[in-house]
Motif scaffolding. Structure first.
Motif, PDB file in Angstrom:
ATOM      1  N   GLN A 187       0.835  -1.205   0.000  1.00  0.00           N
ATOM      2  CA  GLN A 187       0.000   0.000   0.000  1.00  0.00           C
ATOM      3  C   GLN A 187       0.868   1.253   0.000  1.00  0.00           C
ATOM      4  O   GLN A 187       1.937   1.288   0.609  1.00  0.00           O
ATOM      5  CB  GLN A 187      -0.920   0.019   1.225  1.00  0.00           C
ATOM      6  N   LEU A 188       0.397   2.286  -0.688  1.00  0.00           N
ATOM      7  CA  LEU A 188       1.121   3.551  -0.745  1.00  0.00           C
ATOM      8  C   LEU A 188       0.422   4.546   0.172  1.00  0.00           C
ATOM      9  O   LEU A 188      -0.677   5.014  -0.118  1.00  0.00           O
ATOM     10  CB  LEU A 188       1.156   4.081  -2.178  1.00  0.00           C
ATOM     11  N   LEU A 189       1.065   4.855   1.290  1.00  0.00           N
ATOM     12  CA  LEU A 189       0.467   5.699   2.325  1.00  0.00           C
ATOM     13  C   LEU A 189       0.806   7.157   2.063  1.00  0.00           C
ATOM     14  O   LEU A 189       1.964   7.521   1.873  1.00  0.00           O
ATOM     15  CB  LEU A 189       0.986   5.276   3.699  1.00  0.00           C
ATOM     16  N   ASP A 190      -0.210   7.998   2.073  1.00  0.00           N
ATOM     17  CA  ASP A 190      -0.036   9.417   1.786  1.00  0.00           C
ATOM     18  C   ASP A 190      -0.876  10.226   2.759  1.00  0.00           C
ATOM     19  O   ASP A 190      -1.745   9.686   3.462  1.00  0.00           O
ATOM     20  CB  ASP A 190      -0.468   9.705   0.343  1.00  0.00           C
ATOM     21  N   VAL A 191      -0.612  11.525   2.815  1.00  0.00           N
ATOM     22  CA  VAL A 191      -1.422  12.419   3.631  1.00  0.00           C
ATOM     23  C   VAL A 191      -1.921  13.544   2.736  1.00  0.00           C
ATOM     24  O   VAL A 191      -1.168  14.104   1.941  1.00  0.00           O
ATOM     25  CB  VAL A 191      -0.625  12.972   4.840  1.00  0.00           C
ATOM     26  N   GLY A 192      -3.210  13.828   2.824  1.00  0.00           N
ATOM     27  CA  GLY A 192      -3.796  14.892   2.029  1.00  0.00           C
ATOM     28  C   GLY A 192      -3.630  16.240   2.696  1.00  0.00           C
ATOM     29  O   GLY A 192      -3.319  16.341   3.889  1.00  0.00           O
ATOM     30  N   GLN A 193      -3.848  17.291   1.916  1.00  0.00           N
ATOM     31  CA  GLN A 193      -3.740  18.644   2.438  1.00  0.00           C
ATOM     32  C   GLN A 193      -4.915  19.496   1.977  1.00  0.00           C
ATOM     33  O   GLN A 193      -5.513  19.252   0.928  1.00  0.00           O
ATOM     34  CB  GLN A 193      -2.441  19.308   1.975  1.00  0.00           C
ATOM     35  N   ILE A 194      -5.209  20.504   2.788  1.00  0.00           N
ATOM     36  CA  ILE A 194      -6.168  21.526   2.424  1.00  0.00           C
ATOM     37  C   ILE A 194      -5.396  22.774   2.035  1.00  0.00           C
ATOM     38  O   ILE A 194      -4.498  23.217   2.764  1.00  0.00           O
ATOM     39  CB  ILE A 194      -7.108  21.852   3.600  1.00  0.00           C
ATOM     40  N   GLY A 195      -5.727  23.361   0.885  1.00  0.00           N
ATOM     41  CA  GLY A 195      -5.070  24.579   0.435  1.00  0.00           C
ATOM     42  C   GLY A 195      -6.091  25.617   0.008  1.00  0.00           C
ATOM     43  O   GLY A 195      -7.251  25.303  -0.265  1.00  0.00           O
ATOM     44  N   ILE A 196      -5.654  26.873  -0.040  1.00  0.00           N
ATOM     45  CA  ILE A 196      -6.509  27.999  -0.431  1.00  0.00           C
ATOM     46  C   ILE A 196      -5.981  28.573  -1.742  1.00  0.00           C
ATOM     47  O   ILE A 196      -4.780  28.837  -1.872  1.00  0.00           O
ATOM     48  CB  ILE A 196      -6.520  29.087   0.657  1.00  0.00           C
ATOM     49  N   VAL A 197      -6.859  28.768  -2.697  1.00  0.00           N
ATOM     50  CA  VAL A 197      -6.464  29.300  -3.999  1.00  0.00           C
ATOM     51  C   VAL A 197      -6.012  30.753  -3.840  1.00  0.00           C
ATOM     52  O   VAL A 197      -6.725  31.581  -3.263  1.00  0.00           O
ATOM     53  CB  VAL A 197      -7.616  29.199  -5.005  1.00  0.00           C
ATOM     54  N   ALA A 198      -4.824  31.047  -4.339  1.00  0.00           N
ATOM     55  CA  ALA A 198      -4.262  32.388  -4.206  1.00  0.00           C
ATOM     56  C   ALA A 198      -5.134  33.403  -4.940  1.00  0.00           C
ATOM     57  O   ALA A 198      -5.574  33.173  -6.071  1.00  0.00           O
ATOM     58  CB  ALA A 198      -2.844  32.424  -4.776  1.00  0.00           C
ATOM     59  N   GLY A 199      -5.373  34.518  -4.283  1.00  0.00           N
ATOM     60  CA  GLY A 199      -6.143  35.592  -4.902  1.00  0.00           C
ATOM     61  C   GLY A 199      -7.633  35.506  -4.707  1.00  0.00           C
ATOM     62  O   GLY A 199      -8.372  36.358  -5.220  1.00  0.00           O
ATOM     63  N   THR A 200      -8.115  34.501  -3.965  1.00  0.00           N
ATOM     64  CA  THR A 200      -9.555  34.431  -3.734  1.00  0.00           C
ATOM     65  C   THR A 200     -10.030  35.678  -2.996  1.00  0.00           C
ATOM     66  O   THR A 200      -9.411  36.097  -2.012  1.00  0.00           O
ATOM     67  CB  THR A 200      -9.950  33.185  -2.942  1.00  0.00           C
ATOM     68  N   PRO A 201     -11.129  36.271  -3.428  1.00  0.00           N
ATOM     69  CA  PRO A 201     -11.664  37.430  -2.705  1.00  0.00           C
ATOM     70  C   PRO A 201     -12.367  37.034  -1.410  1.00  0.00           C
ATOM     71  O   PRO A 201     -12.823  37.896  -0.668  1.00  0.00           O
ATOM     72  CB  PRO A 201     -12.653  38.036  -3.716  1.00  0.00           C
ATOM     73  N   ARG A 202     -12.433  35.744  -1.156  1.00  0.00           N
ATOM     74  CA  ARG A 202     -13.105  35.238   0.049  1.00  0.00           C
ATOM     75  C   ARG A 202     -12.073  34.617   0.997  1.00  0.00           C
ATOM     76  O   ARG A 202     -12.318  33.588   1.633  1.00  0.00           O
ATOM     77  CB  ARG A 202     -14.174  34.214  -0.345  1.00  0.00           C
ATOM     78  N   LEU A 203     -10.898  35.238   1.075  1.00  0.00           N
ATOM     79  CA  LEU A 203      -9.794  34.683   1.850  1.00  0.00           C
ATOM     80  C   LEU A 203     -10.140  34.537   3.327  1.00  0.00           C
ATOM     81  O   LEU A 203      -9.812  33.525   3.954  1.00  0.00           O
ATOM     82  CB  LEU A 203      -8.551  35.571   1.695  1.00  0.00           C
TER      83      LEU A 203
END
Length: 363
Positions: free
Chosen positions: A262-278
């Protein structure tokens, strides 16, 4: 691993300390995830509670990974995605390209016992523009009804068409497939990436893939492998472990996960640069990566929280009542033959290997 900046431009820590998720309505944000049973788990475990706590509505969209859609939005300055669930390599590359906004882990909420976020998150799970959310694994699984006698048990069995004839499902990308091919070819787990870094090693991986190429059904969305297995379109398929778990537990499908390799990985949450809803996006990241939110997700699909304080909160499945521990990728026994995903390798080699893989598919 790069260190995170000390502060963010908006002083997010001050915002959180002064307004700790009070239900004040804000403008809607778009959260992009992986669809299917995973998206449902995130929606129930994080999104709905977030809206109830803050008054900020969420529009949920699905995608199949990669940076192309984010890049297009940033390039033309028309950003309609705000928060995106990312694979680690994409999060790092997106940050390097200026597609994602920096996030200061020091501004995120402490764990339930007061442990600062920087100490509570597993160190490998956060980068300059990404906050770790869940450990997940790519495995392969089979429909038990297709194998009444001998069962597949190793990664080599996935590539053995004589011993276990029938079509295979694989994701239409080079990552994972190349690693699995080398594992099946006998490369020790601790030498897989050093082998891939050599021309001979890459040739060896593609040669092993070629032995089953004519029997592969290529998939792109995580919801496809369980459906292909259920429909008997394939006899075994690579898949995300949580998708197979949900099919087993909630749909009573006779699927079996093979944890070998099995290939174990960890996911991430990111924010799109330039969003007006930062501001709203930052508030969502803080809420959705809290120990409580990650545990609520982990009780709905078998992915482990990237926060240490969240792991003990994952007990039984919220619907089926089964103990989640045996189904988690990092549980004892499941980790015996696990390979940790080397995101740095893919950051450095993704473009070149995408081109080679596409050319190989076309031949």
């Amino acid at each position: 691993m790069r260190r995170l900046p000390v502060v963010t431009a908006l002083g997010f820590g001050a915002l959180l300390s002064s307004v700790p998720f009070l239900p004040v309505a804000g403008q809607s944000i778009t959260v992009v995830s992986w669809g299917g049973s995973y998206a449902r788990a995130v929606n129930e475990g994080a999104n709905i509670p977030f809206t109830e706590a803050t008054g900020i509505p969420i529009s949920l969209e699905a995608y199949n990974g990669g940076l192309a859609q984010i890049r297009a939005q940033v390039d033309i300055g028309n950003i309609h995605w705000d928060v995106v669930d990312l694979e680690m390599a994409d999060a790092v590359r997106g940050c390097d390209e200026g597609l994602l906004a920096p996030i200061d882990i020091g501004d995120l909420p402490a764990g339930p016992d007061g442990t600062p976020a920087a100490d509570d998150f597993v160190a490998e799970s956060h980068t300059e523009c990404g906050v770790g959310n869940l450990y997940w694994s790519t495995v392969y699984a089979y429909n038990d009804e297709n194998f009444p006698d001998e069962k597949p048990t190793t990664m080599a069995d996935f590539f053995d068409l004589q011993k276990f004839p029938g079509r295979r499902g694989m994701r239409r990308v080079p990552q994972v497939n190349l690693e699995f091919a080398l594992i099946a070819d006998g490369v020790p787990l601790d030498e897989v990436y050093s082998t891939l870094e050599t021309p001979a090693g890459l040739d060896r991986a593609f040669a092993r893939l070629a032995t089953i190429k004519d029997e592969v059904v290529w998939w792109e969305a995580g919801a496809q492998p369980p459906q292909m297995l259920a429909d008997r379109e394939v006899v075994m398929s690579t898949a995300y472990n949580g998708r197979i778990f949900n099919a087993q537990i909630l749909e009573n499908q006779p699927f079996v996960i093979v944890w070998d390799g099995q290939l174990l990985d960890v996911g991430q949450i990111g924010i799109v640069a330039g969003t007006p809803r930062l501001e709203e996006a930052l508030e969502y990241v803080a809420f959705s990566t809290s120990a409580e939110s990650l545990a609520r997700i982990g009780r709905r699909i078998s992915y482990s929280p990237a926060r240490r304080s969240g792991m003990p909160l994952v007990t039984t499945h919220v619907v089926a009542g089964v103990d989640m521990a045996p189904h988690m990728p990092a549980s004892a026994g499941n980790m015996d033959r696990a390979l940790r995903y080397d995101w740095a390798f893919w950051v450095d080699n993704q473009d070149e290997l995408n081109e080679r893989f596409s050319a190989w598919l076309a031949r």
